[in-house]
Design a protein around this motif. Sequence first.
Motif, PDB file in Angstrom:
ATOM      1  N   ILE A  76       5.028   2.491  -2.645  1.00  0.00           N
ATOM      2  CA  ILE A  76       6.434   2.226  -2.358  1.00  0.00           C
ATOM      3  C   ILE A  76       7.204   3.381  -2.962  1.00  0.00           C
ATOM      4  N   THR A  77       8.354   3.640  -2.412  1.00  0.00           N
ATOM      5  CA  THR A  77       9.229   4.681  -2.933  1.00  0.00           C
ATOM      6  C   THR A  77      10.493   4.008  -3.430  1.00  0.00           C
ATOM      7  N   VAL A  78      10.908   4.393  -4.622  1.00  0.00           N
ATOM      8  CA  VAL A  78      12.136   3.867  -5.200  1.00  0.00           C
ATOM      9  C   VAL A  78      13.017   5.045  -5.591  1.00  0.00           C
ATOM     10  N   ALA A  79      14.309   4.775  -5.698  1.00  0.00           N
ATOM     11  CA  ALA A  79      15.239   5.813  -6.137  1.00  0.00           C
ATOM     12  C   ALA A  79      15.133   5.935  -7.649  1.00  0.00           C
ATOM     13  N   GLY A  80      14.618   7.058  -8.120  1.00  0.00           N
ATOM     14  CA  GLY A  80      14.490   7.308  -9.555  1.00  0.00           C
ATOM     15  C   GLY A  80      15.660   8.129 -10.058  1.00  0.00           C
ATOM     16  N   GLN A  81      15.691   8.391 -11.340  1.00  0.00           N
ATOM     17  CA  GLN A  81      16.778   9.166 -11.930  1.00  0.00           C
ATOM     18  C   GLN A  81      16.796  10.605 -11.439  1.00  0.00           C
ATOM     19  N   ASN A  82      15.623  11.161 -11.154  1.00  0.00           N
ATOM     20  CA  ASN A  82      15.521  12.554 -10.717  1.00  0.00           C
ATOM     21  C   ASN A  82      15.117  12.674  -9.255  1.00  0.00           C
ATOM     22  N   GLY A  83      15.409  11.679  -8.456  1.00  0.00           N
ATOM     23  CA  GLY A  83      15.047  11.698  -7.046  1.00  0.00           C
ATOM     24  C   GLY A  83      14.060  10.605  -6.725  1.00  0.00           C
ATOM     25  N   PRO A  84      13.462  10.648  -5.536  1.00  0.00           N
ATOM     26  CA  PRO A  84      12.527   9.592  -5.129  1.00  0.00           C
ATOM     27  C   PRO A  84      11.298   9.553  -6.040  1.00  0.00           C
ATOM     28  N   GLU A  85      10.877   8.336  -6.372  1.00  0.00           N
ATOM     29  CA  GLU A  85       9.698   8.122  -7.195  1.00  0.00           C
ATOM     30  C   GLU A  85       8.711   7.278  -6.397  1.00  0.00           C
ATOM     31  N   HIS A  86       7.460   7.734  -6.321  1.00  0.00           N
ATOM     32  CA  HIS A  86       6.431   7.027  -5.575  1.00  0.00           C
ATOM     33  C   HIS A  86       5.583   6.211  -6.552  1.00  0.00           C
ATOM     34  N   ILE A  87       5.394   4.948  -6.229  1.00  0.00           N
ATOM     35  CA  ILE A  87       4.578   4.060  -7.052  1.00  0.00           C
ATOM     36  C   ILE A  87       3.363   3.675  -6.218  1.00  0.00           C
ATOM     37  N   TYR A  88       2.194   4.140  -6.636  1.00  0.00           N
ATOM     38  CA  TYR A  88       0.953   3.913  -5.903  1.00  0.00           C
ATOM     39  C   TYR A  88       0.224   2.704  -6.462  1.00  0.00           C
ATOM     40  N   PHE A  89      -0.446   1.971  -5.571  1.00  0.00           N
ATOM     41  CA  PHE A  89      -1.283   0.866  -6.019  1.00  0.00           C
ATOM     42  C   PHE A  89      -2.475   0.723  -5.083  1.00  0.00           C
ATOM     43  N   ASP A  90      -3.502   0.060  -5.586  1.00  0.00           N
ATOM     44  CA  ASP A  90      -4.789  -0.028  -4.916  1.00  0.00           C
ATOM     45  C   ASP A  90      -4.686  -0.652  -3.530  1.00  0.00           C
ATOM     46  N   ILE A  91      -5.510  -0.176  -2.636  1.00  0.00           N
ATOM     47  CA  ILE A  91      -5.517  -0.662  -1.251  1.00  0.00           C
ATOM     48  C   ILE A  91      -5.899  -2.138  -1.172  1.00  0.00           C
ATOM     49  N   ASP A  92      -6.673  -2.625  -2.128  1.00  0.00           N
ATOM     50  CA  ASP A  92      -7.105  -4.022  -2.110  1.00  0.00           C
ATOM     51  C   ASP A  92      -5.990  -5.001  -2.483  1.00  0.00           C
ATOM     52  N   CYS A  93      -4.866  -4.500  -2.931  1.00  0.00           N
ATOM     53  CA  CYS A  93      -3.750  -5.374  -3.331  1.00  0.00           C
ATOM     54  C   CYS A  93      -3.018  -5.999  -2.143  1.00  0.00           C
ATOM     55  N   LEU A  94      -3.112  -5.383  -0.981  1.00  0.00           N
ATOM     56  CA  LEU A  94      -2.447  -5.910   0.223  1.00  0.00           C
ATOM     57  C   LEU A  94      -3.410  -5.919   1.390  1.00  0.00           C
ATOM     58  N   ASP A  95      -3.316  -6.949   2.186  1.00  0.00           N
ATOM     59  CA  ASP A  95      -4.056  -7.037   3.439  1.00  0.00           C
ATOM     60  C   ASP A  95      -3.028  -6.901   4.557  1.00  0.00           C
ATOM     61  N   ILE A  96      -3.161  -5.884   5.369  1.00  0.00           N
ATOM     62  CA  ILE A  96      -2.162  -5.613   6.400  1.00  0.00           C
ATOM     63  C   ILE A  96      -2.019  -6.765   7.398  1.00  0.00           C
ATOM     64  N   ASN A  97      -3.042  -7.565   7.531  1.00  0.00           N
ATOM     65  CA  ASN A  97      -2.985  -8.707   8.452  1.00  0.00           C
ATOM     66  C   ASN A  97      -2.395  -9.964   7.811  1.00  0.00           C
ATOM     67  N   ARG A  98      -2.218  -9.947   6.506  1.00  0.00           N
ATOM     68  CA  ARG A  98      -1.646 -11.103   5.791  1.00  0.00           C
ATOM     69  C   ARG A  98      -0.660 -10.627   4.732  1.00  0.00           C
ATOM     70  N   LEU A  99       0.394  -9.971   5.173  1.00  0.00           N
ATOM     71  CA  LEU A  99       1.403  -9.496   4.232  1.00  0.00           C
ATOM     72  C   LEU A  99       2.264 -10.660   3.758  1.00  0.00           C
TER      73      LEU A  99
END
Length: 165
Positions: free
Chosen positions: A75-98
């Motif tokens: 996900i990308t969030v607005a950080g103090q110095n511009g956009p900040e990307h927060i990465y997380f493991d692929i197993d945390c979400l199932d695209i068919n069951r969001l």
Amino acid sequence: MKKIFSGPEPPPVEPDGEVIRFDAAGFTRSSHLIRTMGWRQHWRWEEITAFGFAFSPSMFPDPWFGDYMESQWFITVAGQNGPEHIYFDIDCLDINRLPDAFLQQMPGLDLDELRRGLDAAAVGFHNYEGEGRWIGWQRTKPKRRRRVAKIPAPAKTAKRASRAK
């Protein structure tokens, strides 16, 4: 008695484990390290500007397999110095069951775009040609207001100079 009224206790989180949650309030990412370091753990939906999938070379090679590709949601969030990307493991979400909150807060989510990224990753962890980022949703930026040029007032010095004579 406590178990009867409150239900079963959740399983303990492993010290190295990470908990990712999307709910009506926003996005939460928590782990032992994040809590220990005092880093931010929660972002409201209004702060999230994009969601996508990344397939990129790992930061550190595996001691047995060498270099490999990593699959991660971000996900990308607005950080103090511009956009900040927060990465997380692929197993945390199932695209068919969001989660429902996820779908409600990201209108127009392009699942086909995300599936293209997942398909590139499915080729294998040595598919270096498949590297890329696929943005499934991005918050539309508000239209900028046009600035109206200010016209300076005419100078009044000429009249004052003629009265002084």
